[in-house]
Design an enzyme around this catalytic site. Structure first.
Site, PDB file in Angstrom:
ATOM      1  N   HIS A 119      -8.218  -4.602  -1.381  1.00 19.17           N
ATOM      2  CA  HIS A 119      -6.876  -3.874  -1.035  1.00 19.17           C
ATOM      3  C   HIS A 119      -6.186  -4.701   0.128  1.00 19.17           C
ATOM      4  O   HIS A 119      -6.302  -4.994   1.205  1.00 19.17           O
ATOM      5  CB  HIS A 119      -7.301  -2.709  -0.393  1.00 19.17           C
ATOM      6  CG  HIS A 119      -5.985  -1.642  -0.097  1.00 19.17           C
ATOM      7  ND1 HIS A 119      -5.388  -1.145  -1.238  1.00 19.17           N
ATOM      8  CD2 HIS A 119      -5.289  -1.448   0.979  1.00 19.17           C
ATOM      9  CE1 HIS A 119      -4.530  -0.544  -0.755  1.00 19.17           C
ATOM     10  NE2 HIS A 119      -4.591  -0.611   0.663  1.00 19.17           N
ATOM     11  N   SER A 179       0.766  -1.204   0.019  1.00 20.05           N
ATOM     12  CA  SER A 179      -0.084   0.216  -0.015  1.00 20.05           C
ATOM     13  C   SER A 179       0.788   1.348  -0.061  1.00 20.05           C
ATOM     14  O   SER A 179       1.677   1.644  -1.054  1.00 20.05           O
ATOM     15  CB  SER A 179      -0.977  -0.179   1.159  1.00 20.05           C
ATOM     16  OG  SER A 179      -1.841   0.868   1.106  1.00 20.05           O
ATOM     17  N   ASP A 210      -9.656  -2.962  -6.194  1.00 25.04           N
ATOM     18  CA  ASP A 210      -9.385  -2.383  -4.910  1.00 25.04           C
ATOM     19  C   ASP A 210     -10.195  -1.321  -4.517  1.00 25.04           C
ATOM     20  O   ASP A 210     -10.330  -0.462  -5.233  1.00 25.04           O
ATOM     21  CB  ASP A 210      -7.927  -1.920  -5.231  1.00 25.04           C
ATOM     22  CG  ASP A 210      -7.181  -1.448  -3.845  1.00 25.04           C
ATOM     23  OD1 ASP A 210      -7.673  -0.988  -3.074  1.00 25.04           O
ATOM     24  OD2 ASP A 210      -5.928  -1.863  -3.811  1.00 25.04           O
TER      25      ASP A 210
END
Length: 318
Positions: free
Chosen positions: A292, A139, A264
């Site tokens: 995600h 991320s 996502d």
């Protein structure tokens, strides 16, 4: 390297992107590992906290976490263990202020913060100079890692990298997190950011006005009023423009593998780069599902950590 279709298949009861995202957060077991912790002092007077899971005379992997992540993040210890079991010496780096203790300076970290990544990679290189070195970003950590790779001043021992669930376009992510169910993620992350900021400036004077911090409702507002000003940007827009990794992908010169899901919920599919934006040594593996940093499969427990290990063992090592 091209854009390829992933072989990931979600568990039939977890095809929804939000279930993919939330399930591991609530139900993945955090492992107790024989970690060796270390605090390194930085030239600017601050510090970084590292956690090592070593293997003697083996390739090294540095793991970079997401926004307000830590060793408690659902992916952290499972990924460390699977990599270590495969023969890698693993180091987990906490970004400034994320290890449970506020850092010393008024600044913290942000999505385009690459200096500390370089410092830790060079530290690891100097400790085991005869072994290859890899980096895995998740991320926010993935965005920072890709930006670092595209900036050009890369640690010479770094032989390859893996980036997971990358917010390629930070403005797109900030806008997406203000819509629909994604506002749940925004609220959670914003609460953590506000709390960390408040705790930090209880013990030191703030260089910026934080009087209405509790009234901030979006990540964009927080980045505009706090992140940008603490880190030398003029605004959130300036921060997003300069820190988004998408513009750096064409400059990457070491083998780099990106794992990303088109569903996502932290961004729209428009944020995903096309093949023309990728350097020859960048491969983008896309799946239709996965959420995600989710990638919960019915058949393979911990699909993501095994896929990362497979990539480092087979793809990036040739």
């Amino acid at each position: 390297m091209p854009i390829i279709k992933s072989n990931f298949r979600p568990a039939p009861w977890l095809k929804n992107r939000h279930l993919q995202t939330l399930y591991p957060t609530f139900f993945r077991r955090r492992l107790k590992l024989p970690l060796k912790t270390e605090r390194i002092e930085l030239d600017d007077g601050d510090f970084l906290d590292l956690a090592h899971l070593p293997q003697s005379d083996s390739p090294q992997v540095l793991i970079l976490h997401g926004l307000e992540g830590s060793l408690k993040s659902h992916y952290a210890t499972p990924l460390m263990k699977v990599l270590n079991d495969a023969g890698f010496s693993v180091t987990f780096m906490h970004f400034r202020g994320c290890s449970g203790e506020p850092n010393r300076l008024s600044r913290r970290y942000h999505s385009g913060d690459t200096g500390d990544i370089h410092t830790v990679l060079e530290l690891l290189q100097n400790r085991i100079p005869d072994q290859p070195l890899y980096a895995v970003g998740v991320s926010l950590g993935a965005n920072a890692l890709l930006k670092y790779l595209g900036e050009g001043n890369v640690c010479t021992a770094l032989a390859g990298a893996v980036a997971i669930s990358v917010p390629f376009d930070l403005a797109n992510a900030a806008q997406t997190l203000q819509t629909g169910f994604a506002r749940v993620y925004q609220k959670h992350l914003l609460n953590k950011l506000v709390n960390a900021t408040q705790e930090k400036f209880k013990i030191m004077a703030s260089p910026i006005d934080l009087s209405d911090l509790d009234k901030i409702k979006t990540l964009y507002e927080f980045d505009d009023r706090v992140t940008a000003l603490l880190h030398g940007f003029t605004s959130a827009d300036d921060y997003y423009q300069r820190s988004s990794s998408r513009q750096y992908l064409k400059n990457i010169e070491i083998p780099t593998y990106i794992i990303h899901a088109l569903d996502d919920p932290f961004m729209t599919p428009d944020a995903v780069p096309c093949e023309e934006e990728l350097a020859n040594k960048v491969m983008l593996e896309l799946s239709s599902h996965g959420g995600h940093v989710g990638f919960v499969s019915a058949t393979t427990r911990g699909w993501l950590e095994y896929r990362v290990t497979e990539i480092l063992s087979d793809v990036l090592q040739g």
